[in-house]
Design a protein around this motif. Structure first.
Motif, short mmCIF file in Angstrom:
data_model
loop_
_atom_site.label_atom_id
_atom_site.label_comp_id
_atom_site.label_asym_id
_atom_site.label_seq_id
_atom_site.Cartn_x
_atom_site.Cartn_y
_atom_site.Cartn_z
N THR A 2 0.94 -1.14 -0.13
CA THR A 2 0.09 -0.18 -0.06
C THR A 2 0.81 1.61 0.04
OG1 THR A 2 0.04 -0.47 2.15
CG2 THR A 2 -2.17 -1.50 1.06
N SER A 3 2.33 1.42 0.54
CA SER A 3 2.69 2.40 0.58
C SER A 3 3.79 2.77 -0.43
CB SER A 3 4.21 1.81 1.92
OG SER A 3 3.45 2.30 2.76
N THR A 4 4.01 1.32 -1.79
CA THR A 4 5.19 1.56 -3.14
C THR A 4 4.20 1.63 -3.73
OG1 THR A 4 5.13 -0.77 -3.04
CG2 THR A 4 6.84 0.58 -1.55
N LYS A 5 2.88 1.50 -3.58
CA LYS A 5 1.24 1.45 -4.47
C LYS A 5 1.98 -0.10 -5.20
CE LYS A 5 -0.49 4.96 -2.76
NZ LYS A 5 -1.54 4.22 -1.17
N THR A 6 2.87 -1.09 -5.19
CA THR A 6 2.35 -2.17 -5.62
C THR A 6 1.22 -3.47 -5.80
OG1 THR A 6 3.71 -3.60 -3.89
CG2 THR A 6 5.44 -2.34 -5.89
N ILE A 7 0.16 -2.91 -4.88
CA ILE A 7 -1.11 -3.18 -4.64
C ILE A 7 -1.89 -2.93 -5.74
CG2 ILE A 7 -1.70 -0.85 -3.75
CD1 ILE A 7 -3.03 -4.49 -1.96
N ALA A 8 -1.84 -1.74 -7.18
CA ALA A 8 -2.52 -1.72 -7.90
C ALA A 8 -2.31 -3.19 -9.13
CB ALA A 8 -1.94 -0.58 -8.68
N PHE A 9 -0.21 -3.65 -8.82
CA PHE A 9 -0.22 -5.13 -9.82
C PHE A 9 -1.43 -5.83 -9.24
CE2 PHE A 9 2.00 -8.56 -11.18
CZ PHE A 9 1.85 -8.13 -13.00
N ALA A 10 -1.21 -6.46 -7.46
CA ALA A 10 -1.55 -7.05 -6.75
C ALA A 10 -2.91 -7.06 -6.86
CB ALA A 10 -1.55 -7.09 -5.10
N ARG A 11 -3.73 -6.52 -7.26
CA ARG A 11 -5.09 -6.17 -7.77
C ARG A 11 -5.96 -6.86 -9.51
NH1 ARG A 11 -5.95 -0.62 -4.48
NH2 ARG A 11 -6.39 -1.47 -2.00
N ALA A 12 -5.14 -6.03 -9.69
CA ALA A 12 -4.82 -6.48 -11.40
C ALA A 12 -4.56 -8.28 -11.68
CB ALA A 12 -3.96 -5.62 -12.09
N PHE A 13 -3.95 -8.64 -11.14
CA PHE A 13 -2.68 -9.91 -11.30
C PHE A 13 -2.51 -10.61 -10.10
CE2 PHE A 13 -1.72 -7.02 -14.35
CZ PHE A 13 -2.46 -7.14 -15.41
N PRO A 14 -2.82 -10.57 -9.50
CA PRO A 14 -3.14 -11.80 -7.74
C PRO A 14 -2.14 -13.29 -8.07
CG PRO A 14 -4.98 -12.06 -8.27
CD PRO A 14 -5.09 -11.07 -9.32
N GLU A 15 -2.75 -13.54 -8.85
CA GLU A 15 -1.55 -14.95 -9.38
C GLU A 15 -0.05 -15.18 -9.18
OE1 GLU A 15 -3.12 -13.50 -13.33
OE2 GLU A 15 -3.68 -14.10 -10.94
N ARG A 16 -0.16 -13.02 -9.59
CA ARG A 16 1.87 -12.71 -10.32
C ARG A 16 2.22 -11.82 -9.47
NH1 ARG A 16 1.66 -10.73 -15.70
NH2 ARG A 16 -0.06 -10.29 -16.37
N PHE A 17 1.15 -11.32 -8.35
CA PHE A 17 1.69 -11.08 -6.95
C PHE A 17 2.48 -11.76 -5.52
CE2 PHE A 17 1.61 -8.19 -3.07
CZ PHE A 17 2.25 -7.19 -3.54
N PHE A 18 3.23 -11.39 -5.14
CA PHE A 18 4.50 -11.90 -4.50
C PHE A 18 4.49 -11.07 -3.16
CE2 PHE A 18 5.02 -14.06 -8.11
CZ PHE A 18 5.10 -15.59 -7.35
N ASN A 19 3.36 -11.44 -1.98
CA ASN A 19 4.12 -10.35 -0.82
C ASN A 19 5.10 -10.91 0.78
OD1 ASN A 19 4.52 -8.92 1.51
ND2 ASN A 19 2.00 -8.10 1.77
N ILE A 20 6.55 -10.81 -0.25
CA ILE A 20 7.71 -11.93 0.98
C ILE A 20 7.19 -11.95 2.09
CG2 ILE A 20 9.62 -12.36 0.49
CD1 ILE A 20 8.13 -13.23 -1.49
N GLY A 21 6.74 -10.21 2.82
CA GLY A 21 6.44 -10.17 4.47
C GLY A 21 7.93 -9.13 3.97
#
Length: 315
Positions: free
Chosen positions: A38-57
């Motif tokens: 949510t801070s880097t705004k990669t959340i936009a990609f996560a919402r569009a392509f959830p199967e191609r997004f990885f939150n490593i922690g």
């Protein structure tokens, strides 16, 4: 400072939009984040392509090594984190990505003074110095939203090899029209050099342009060059503009040691010995402030202070 306050583009939102566009164009693009989407705004990609997004922690070393593995598997990984904390993984970047020349794109957001609220612990002034020493790495620093979009797409879809993309947070100047073309290894001459030339990157390009406008009213014609590729630096343009002016300034929200000032001085010492005045963060840490313009004022990096430095050197 009023001009700076009125410009409210967002580097990180531009990043999110550009990643979605890259994902639409190429199914091999994957995005990783270190628990800050949510801070880097990669959340936009996560919402569009959830199967191609990885939150490593919150583990930047794992972020980098996982991105390396995905690159080996044929994917095009983009790994994002706050610039300061991405540097935790510099060993992994060196030994896993750089040594094998893997096609990984690293994005450090909230760089320099842009994370004005969180203070010295979050303000990366050393990242360009660290990343440009790595063999084979390209280092890109976009000036505004249009440059972010163009350089993200260029780095992800067209450039083969490791890239470090340095981004600010939200206080982006408006420098370019949408659709402006950029290439890895390029720069942009925004004002041709006459009396002096200012080389800048990232949000400091806006500061340099405003300083040049102040100086022009005072009868001094200062050129401005956006060195958006710190590595491989555009040696031809750097040398040509320096020879026109004879007096060179570099301006960056990064340490003057190892950053743009060092890169420009290295080129000119070899090809066109010229006086180089390096302006940036000089052997200090940052601090917190209530606003980005306020922090620029405290650190001496406003257009007015820049204009004073140039005028003082010419007088």
């Amino acid at each position: 400072m009023e001009a700076l306050k009125s410009r409210r583009g967002s580097y990180r939102r531009a990043l999110g939009r550009a990643l979605v566009e890259a994902g639409e164009r190429c199914r091999d693009v994957v995005v990783l984040d270190a628990d800050t989407p949510t801070s880097t705004k990669t959340i936009a990609f996560a919402r569009a392509f959830p199967e191609r997004f990885f939150n490593i922690g919150i583990s930047e070393q794992d972020l980098v090594d996982t991105a390396a593995g995905l690159a080996i598997a044929g994917k095009i990984p983009v790994a994002a984190a706050f610039a300061m904390f991405l540097m935790r993984a510099w060993e992994q970047v060196r030994n896993t990505i750089a040594r094998d020349g893997l096609n990984v794109k690293l994005v450090g957001t909230h760089a320099g003074l842009q994370d004005y609220m969180d203070g010295a612990s979050h303000q990366a002034f050393e990242d360009v110095a660290l990343m440009r020493t790595l063999p084979g790495f390209a280092v890109l620093v976009p000036a505004d939203e249009a440059a972010v979009r163009a350089l993200v797409l260029e780095a992800v879809l067209n450039h083969k090899g490791p890239v470090y993309l340095r981004l600010g947070r939200d206080d982006a100047p408006v420098v370019y029209e949408e659709g402006e073309e950029f290439r890895v290894g390029g720069s942009k001459v925004l004002i041709d050099a006459v009396d002096a030339v200012i080389y800048a990157y990232g949000p400091m390009v806006g500061v340099a342009l405003e300083a040049a406008r102040i100086l022009r009213r005072q009868g001094i014609h200062a050129g401005v060059v956006d060195v958006y590729t710190v590595k491989p630096i555009d040696r031809e343009t750097v040398v040509r503009q320096a020879r026109k002016a004879g007096l060179v300034f570099t301006l960056e929200d990064h340490s003057v040691y190892g950053g743009l000032g060092s890169a420009v001085a290295e080129v000119l010492s070899e090809e066109a010995p010229t006086r180089v005045v390096r302006i940036g963060v000089r052997d200090s840490f940052g601090t917190s402030a209530r606003s980005y313009p306020e922090l620029l004022e405290y650190m001496g990096l406003t257009p007015e202070r820049m204009a004073e430095r140039v005028r003082g050197e010419i007088s």
